[in-house]
Design an enzyme around this catalytic site. Structure first.
Site, PDB file in Angstrom:
ATOM      1  N   HIS A   1       0.825  -1.212   0.000  1.00 22.97           N
ATOM      2  CA  HIS A   1       0.000   0.000   0.000  1.00 22.97           C
ATOM      3  C   HIS A   1       0.861   1.265   0.000  1.00 22.97           C
ATOM      4  O   HIS A   1       0.573   2.230   0.706  1.00 22.97           O
ATOM      5  CB  HIS A   1      -0.982  -0.007   1.190  1.00 22.97           C
ATOM      6  CG  HIS A   1      -2.059  -1.024   1.028  1.00 22.97           C
ATOM      7  ND1 HIS A   1      -2.853  -1.448   2.073  1.00 22.97           N
ATOM      8  CD2 HIS A   1      -2.483  -1.701  -0.068  1.00 22.97           C
ATOM      9  CE1 HIS A   1      -3.705  -2.355   1.616  1.00 22.97           C
ATOM     10  NE2 HIS A   1      -3.502  -2.530   0.322  1.00 22.97           N
TER      11      HIS A   1
ATOM     12  N   ASP B   1     -10.039  -0.769 -11.288  1.00 21.14           N
ATOM     13  CA  ASP B   1      -8.916  -1.089 -10.401  1.00 21.14           C
ATOM     14  C   ASP B   1      -7.900  -1.918 -11.203  1.00 21.14           C
ATOM     15  O   ASP B   1      -8.102  -3.109 -11.399  1.00 21.14           O
ATOM     16  CB  ASP B   1      -9.478  -1.886  -9.212  1.00 21.14           C
ATOM     17  CG  ASP B   1      -8.422  -2.207  -8.166  1.00 21.14           C
ATOM     18  OD1 ASP B   1      -7.296  -1.703  -8.275  1.00 21.14           O
ATOM     19  OD2 ASP B   1      -8.742  -2.968  -7.222  1.00 21.14           O
TER      20      ASP B   1
ATOM     21  N   HIS C   1      -1.025 -11.512  -0.138  1.00 24.30           N
ATOM     22  CA  HIS C   1      -2.405 -10.980  -0.127  1.00 24.30           C
ATOM     23  C   HIS C   1      -3.344 -11.888  -0.914  1.00 24.30           C
ATOM     24  O   HIS C   1      -2.909 -12.848  -1.554  1.00 24.30           O
ATOM     25  CB  HIS C   1      -2.441  -9.542  -0.658  1.00 24.30           C
ATOM     26  CG  HIS C   1      -1.918  -9.359  -2.054  1.00 24.30           C
ATOM     27  ND1 HIS C   1      -2.647  -9.688  -3.172  1.00 24.30           N
ATOM     28  CD2 HIS C   1      -0.729  -8.863  -2.513  1.00 24.30           C
ATOM     29  CE1 HIS C   1      -1.942  -9.388  -4.260  1.00 24.30           C
ATOM     30  NE2 HIS C   1      -0.766  -8.901  -3.889  1.00 24.30           N
TER      31      HIS C   1
ATOM     32  N   HIS D   1     -11.074  -9.258  -5.200  1.00 24.29           N
ATOM     33  CA  HIS D   1     -12.172  -8.762  -4.371  1.00 24.29           C
ATOM     34  C   HIS D   1     -13.305  -8.354  -5.288  1.00 24.29           C
ATOM     35  O   HIS D   1     -13.111  -8.169  -6.491  1.00 24.29           O
ATOM     36  CB  HIS D   1     -11.697  -7.569  -3.517  1.00 24.29           C
ATOM     37  CG  HIS D   1     -10.979  -6.504  -4.293  1.00 24.29           C
ATOM     38  ND1 HIS D   1     -11.623  -5.509  -4.987  1.00 24.29           N
ATOM     39  CD2 HIS D   1      -9.644  -6.290  -4.527  1.00 24.29           C
ATOM     40  CE1 HIS D   1     -10.737  -4.727  -5.586  1.00 24.29           C
ATOM     41  NE2 HIS D   1      -9.522  -5.188  -5.338  1.00 24.29           N
TER      42      HIS D   1
ATOM     43  N   HIS E   1     -13.305  -1.910  -3.064  1.00 24.27           N
ATOM     44  CA  HIS E   1     -13.470  -3.204  -2.396  1.00 24.27           C
ATOM     45  C   HIS E   1     -14.960  -3.282  -2.130  1.00 24.27           C
ATOM     46  O   HIS E   1     -15.444  -2.828  -1.091  1.00 24.27           O
ATOM     47  CB  HIS E   1     -12.658  -3.279  -1.098  1.00 24.27           C
ATOM     48  CG  HIS E   1     -11.171  -3.266  -1.352  1.00 24.27           C
ATOM     49  ND1 HIS E   1     -10.240  -3.132  -0.369  1.00 24.27           N
ATOM     50  CD2 HIS E   1     -10.453  -3.389  -2.509  1.00 24.27           C
ATOM     51  CE1 HIS E   1      -9.018  -3.161  -0.901  1.00 24.27           C
ATOM     52  NE2 HIS E   1      -9.137  -3.307  -2.198  1.00 24.27           N
TER      53      HIS E   1
ATOM     54  N   TYR F   1       6.550 -10.123  -4.479  1.00 22.41           N
ATOM     55  CA  TYR F   1       7.214  -8.928  -3.938  1.00 22.41           C
ATOM     56  C   TYR F   1       8.494  -9.343  -3.222  1.00 22.41           C
ATOM     57  O   TYR F   1       8.443  -9.960  -2.157  1.00 22.41           O
ATOM     58  CB  TYR F   1       6.260  -8.222  -2.962  1.00 22.41           C
ATOM     59  CG  TYR F   1       4.878  -8.035  -3.555  1.00 22.41           C
ATOM     60  CD1 TYR F   1       4.575  -6.939  -4.350  1.00 22.41           C
ATOM     61  CD2 TYR F   1       3.888  -9.003  -3.347  1.00 22.41           C
ATOM     62  CE1 TYR F   1       3.314  -6.802  -4.921  1.00 22.41           C
ATOM     63  CE2 TYR F   1       2.631  -8.871  -3.919  1.00 22.41           C
ATOM     64  CZ  TYR F   1       2.349  -7.766  -4.700  1.00 22.41           C
ATOM     65  OH  TYR F   1       1.109  -7.644  -5.267  1.00 22.41           O
TER      66      TYR F   1
ATOM     67  N   ARG G   1       2.855  -6.865  -9.706  1.00 20.47           N
ATOM     68  CA  ARG G   1       1.450  -7.269  -9.553  1.00 20.47           C
ATOM     69  C   ARG G   1       0.778  -6.981 -10.888  1.00 20.47           C
ATOM     70  O   ARG G   1       1.107  -5.990 -11.557  1.00 20.47           O
ATOM     71  CB  ARG G   1       0.760  -6.508  -8.418  1.00 20.47           C
ATOM     72  CG  ARG G   1      -0.722  -6.852  -8.284  1.00 20.47           C
ATOM     73  CD  ARG G   1      -1.372  -6.415  -6.959  1.00 20.47           C
ATOM     74  NE  ARG G   1      -1.454  -4.984  -6.765  1.00 20.47           N
ATOM     75  CZ  ARG G   1      -0.679  -4.296  -5.951  1.00 20.47           C
ATOM     76  NH1 ARG G   1       0.248  -4.910  -5.233  1.00 20.47           N
ATOM     77  NH2 ARG G   1      -0.797  -2.994  -5.829  1.00 20.47           N
TER      78      ARG G   1
ATOM     79  N   GLU H   1      -3.149  -6.772 -12.351  1.00 21.04           N
ATOM     80  CA  GLU H   1      -4.541  -6.783 -11.876  1.00 21.04           C
ATOM     81  C   GLU H   1      -5.490  -6.396 -12.992  1.00 21.04           C
ATOM     82  O   GLU H   1      -5.328  -5.352 -13.636  1.00 21.04           O
ATOM     83  CB  GLU H   1      -4.677  -5.784 -10.717  1.00 21.04           C
ATOM     84  CG  GLU H   1      -6.120  -5.578 -10.267  1.00 21.04           C
ATOM     85  CD  GLU H   1      -6.241  -4.721  -9.011  1.00 21.04           C
ATOM     86  OE1 GLU H   1      -5.381  -3.843  -8.798  1.00 21.04           O
ATOM     87  OE2 GLU H   1      -7.203  -4.947  -8.253  1.00 21.04           O
TER      88      GLU H   1
END
Ligand code: GLY
Ligand code: MN
Ligand code: MN
Length: 452
Positions: free
Chosen positions: A255, A283, A363, A367, A374, A401, A421, A423
Site C-alpha cells: 500500500h 482497479d 495478499h 475482491h 473493495h 514482492y 502485480r 490486476e
C-alpha cells in the site's frame, strides 16, 4: 494532448436511469414488511484543514438507491396502504448558501429529477423524521454514519406516548439493512456493467499513458499526475482510491502511496490506479521496467505472475467458488518459485498456511468491484465460499514482492526489489470471464513496445 486516448474509449455509456433506481428500490422494498421503514444516511463532511473540506462523496448505498450526491441528506422509505414511498431529506434551496457553497437542487429539484416521491428539508429532520417512523415496527438503519439520525431513531424507540401505549405501535427494533443491500449491489445490471466497462477503459488508457511516458529519472508523482490528469479529462470524479505508483523497492510495499520517489534505470515500477466514473470504480495494476526492457530476472518473475493471473482469470466462471482464482494463481506461483529455486519446499508445503509462498505473496488474489473499489458482498455466507454468478465483477491480482529491505526474510539476490502485480477487472458471464480491462497491455512484448 489526450484526444487519441480519449477517442479509444468509444461511446460514453448512459447514466443510471430513474427507472433503474426505482427497480433497485423496489427490490429492497420487496424484502420488507409493510410496517418497516428504511433509512439510508449520508456521509458526513470531513475537514481537510481549517475551513476547507475534503471533496465530498456520498455514502455508496445512497448513490446506489437514488444517486443523490450532496451531504445533509437522508433516503427514507415507508409503506402507505401497500405502496412504498421513497423520500429524500435534502438541503433546502438557499440563495445565500448557494452563493458560497454551490447550487442545491432543493426540495423541488429533488422531486423533479431524482427517483423519489416526497422530499423534505434536512433542516426539519428533528420534527419530520419522528413523525414518519412513529408508526413503524422495525427501523432498518445502519447505525454510526449520521449521529443526528441515529439519535432521532433511538429517542423515538424510547418515546412512550400515551397513544403508543394504547395502540401498541412504535418502532421496537433497529435492524441493519446492509446484508440485504449488499446482496443487491453484488450482482451488476446491464447499465452498471457498461459504466464499469467504461471506467475500466479509462483506467486502461491512463496506464498506457503512464507506460509511454516512463523513462529513467521521471518522478512517480509525475506519472501520478499524468494518470490523474487523464481521469479528470474523461470527466471521472478522479481516482477511485489513492494510486500506488512505486518504483524499485517501493514496488514491494503493498500500500505504498507516497509516490514521491524517482524512477531509476533498471527498476520495475508498479502502478495500481483506477478511476471512479459515474460512481463506479475500476482497479488496474501493471508493472513495467523503467528503462523499457525487462532484465532476465525481471522477466522470469513477470512471466510467472502473468501466468498465475491468467490461471486465476480462467477460474472466473459461473459456479466456481469465489476463491478458485486465488487457489489457481497461488498454485502457479508456488510451482514457478520452486522451479526458479526461490522456494525449497514441496508444492504442498509451499502452499500450506505456513509455507514459503507467503513470504513473497501475502495478499488475496481479488475482491468484488463496484461502487466501492473493495465492493460489498459477503465472501463466505454461512462459512462456505460463495459461488460466482453472472453479473458479479471481481479483480484478479496476483503478485510477487521481493523486498530486499525486509528484515523478516532473506530476499533472493537475483530478484532483489522486484515487485510485480498484474490486476484486471473481470465480469462473470455465461460465456466465461469477460475482462473489462482488456485494453490495458500486459504481455512482455506489448509492454516493452509501449514503455518510454
Ligand atoms: N487498489 C486496491 C486493490 O487493488 O485492492
Ligand atoms: Mn484490487
Ligand atoms: Mn488495485
Amino acid at each position: 494532448m489526450w484526444e487519441d486516448y480519449f477517442d479509444a474509449l468509444g461511446e460514453e455509456p448512459p447514466c443510471i436511469s430513474q427507472e433503474e433506481y426505482r427497480v433497485r428500490q423496489s427490490r429492497l422494498f420487496s424484502q420488507l414488511k409493510p410496517n418497516d421503514v428504511i433509512l439510508i444516511t449520508s456521509n458526513p463532511v470531513s475537514t481537510r484543514s481549517n475551513d476547507v473540506s475534503y471533496p465530498y462523496r456520498n455514502n455508496s448505498d445512497m448513490l446506489y438507491f437514488c444517486g443523490w450526491q450532496d451531504p445533509d441528506s437522508l433516503f427514507f422509505a415507508y409503506c402507505d396502504a401497500g405502496e412504498w414511498k421513497s423520500c429524500l431529506f435534502v438541503q433546502p434551496a438557499d440563495t445565500l448558501k448557494e452563493i458560497w457553497e454551490g447550487r442545491r437542487p432543493g426540495l423541488e429539484g429533488a422531486i423533479a429529477n431524482w427517483a423519489i416521491d416526497e422530499s423534505y428539508s434536512y433542516d426539519d429532520l428533528d420534527t419530520k423524521l419522528p413523525e414518519l417512523i412513529r408508526k413503524s415496527t422495525r427501523v432498518f438503519l445502519r447505525l454510526g454514519n449520521d449521529s443526528k439520525v441515529d439519535k432521532i431513531v433511538e429517542d423515538e424507540m424510547k418515546f412512550q406516548s400515551r397513544e403508543r401505549q394504547k395502540f401498541g405501535y412504535g418502532p421496537s427494533s433497529i435492524c441493519d439493512p446492509s446484508s440485504m443491500i449488499n446482496e443487491l449491489r453484488l450482482r451488476k445490471s446491464k447499465s452498471e456493467i457498461e459504466i464499469m466497462r467504461y471506467s475500466a477503459k479509462i483506467a486502461s488508457q491512463a496506464h498506457i499513458i503512464a507506460m509511454k511516458n516512463t523513462i529513467p529519472g521521471i518522478g512517480e508523482y509525475q506519472l501520478e499526475g499524468l494518470i490523474e490528469g487523464f481521469f479528470k479529462y474523461c470527466k471521472t470524479s478522479g481516482s477511485a482510491y489513492p494510486p500506488i505508483i512505486g518504483s524499485g523497492e517501493n514496488a514491494t510495499i503493498l500500500h505504498y502511496t507516497e509516490n514521491d520517489d524517482i524512477c531509476n534505470d533498471g527498476e520495475i515500477i508498479l502502478t495500481d490506479a483506477g478511476c471512479e466514473y459515474q460512481g463506479y470504480a475500476s482497479d488496474i495494476t501493471r508493472s513495467w521496467p523503467v528503462n523499457g526492457v525487462f532484465s532476465e530476472a525481471q522477466a522470469e518473475i513477470y512471466q510467472l505472475v502473468l501466468e498465475s493471473q491468467i490461471a486465476g482469470i480462467e477460474n472466473c466462471q459461473i459456479g466456481k467458488p469465489y476463491d478458485a482464482p486465488h487457489f489457481a494463481a497461488r498454485e502457479v506461483l508456488a510451482k514457478g518459485l520452486i522451479e526458479l529455486g526461490v522456494i525449497d519446499q514441496s508444492l504442498e508445503d509451499a502452499l500450506s498456511t505456513e509455507g514459503d509462498l507467503n513470504k513473497w505473496y501475502m495478499h488475496n488474489t481479488g475482491h468484488w468491484l463496484g461502487i466501492d473499489v473493495h465492493d460489498v458482498g459477503v465472501y463466505k455466507p454461512n462459512g462456505e465460499p460463495r459461488l460466482l454468478e453472472e453479473g458479479m465483477v471481481v479483480t484478479v491480482e496476483p503478485g510477487l514482492y521481493f523486498g530486499a529491505w525486509r528484515k523478516d526474510v532473506k530476499c533472493p539476490e537475483r530478484y532483489a526489489n522486484i515487485g510485480i502485480r498484474i490486476e484486471d477487472d473481470v465480469l462473470i458471464t455465461p460465456n466465461g470471464p469477460d475482462i473489462l480491462t482488456s485494453d490495458c497491455p500486459k504481455t512482455i512484448t506489448n509492454i516493452e513496445e509501449l514503455v518510454g
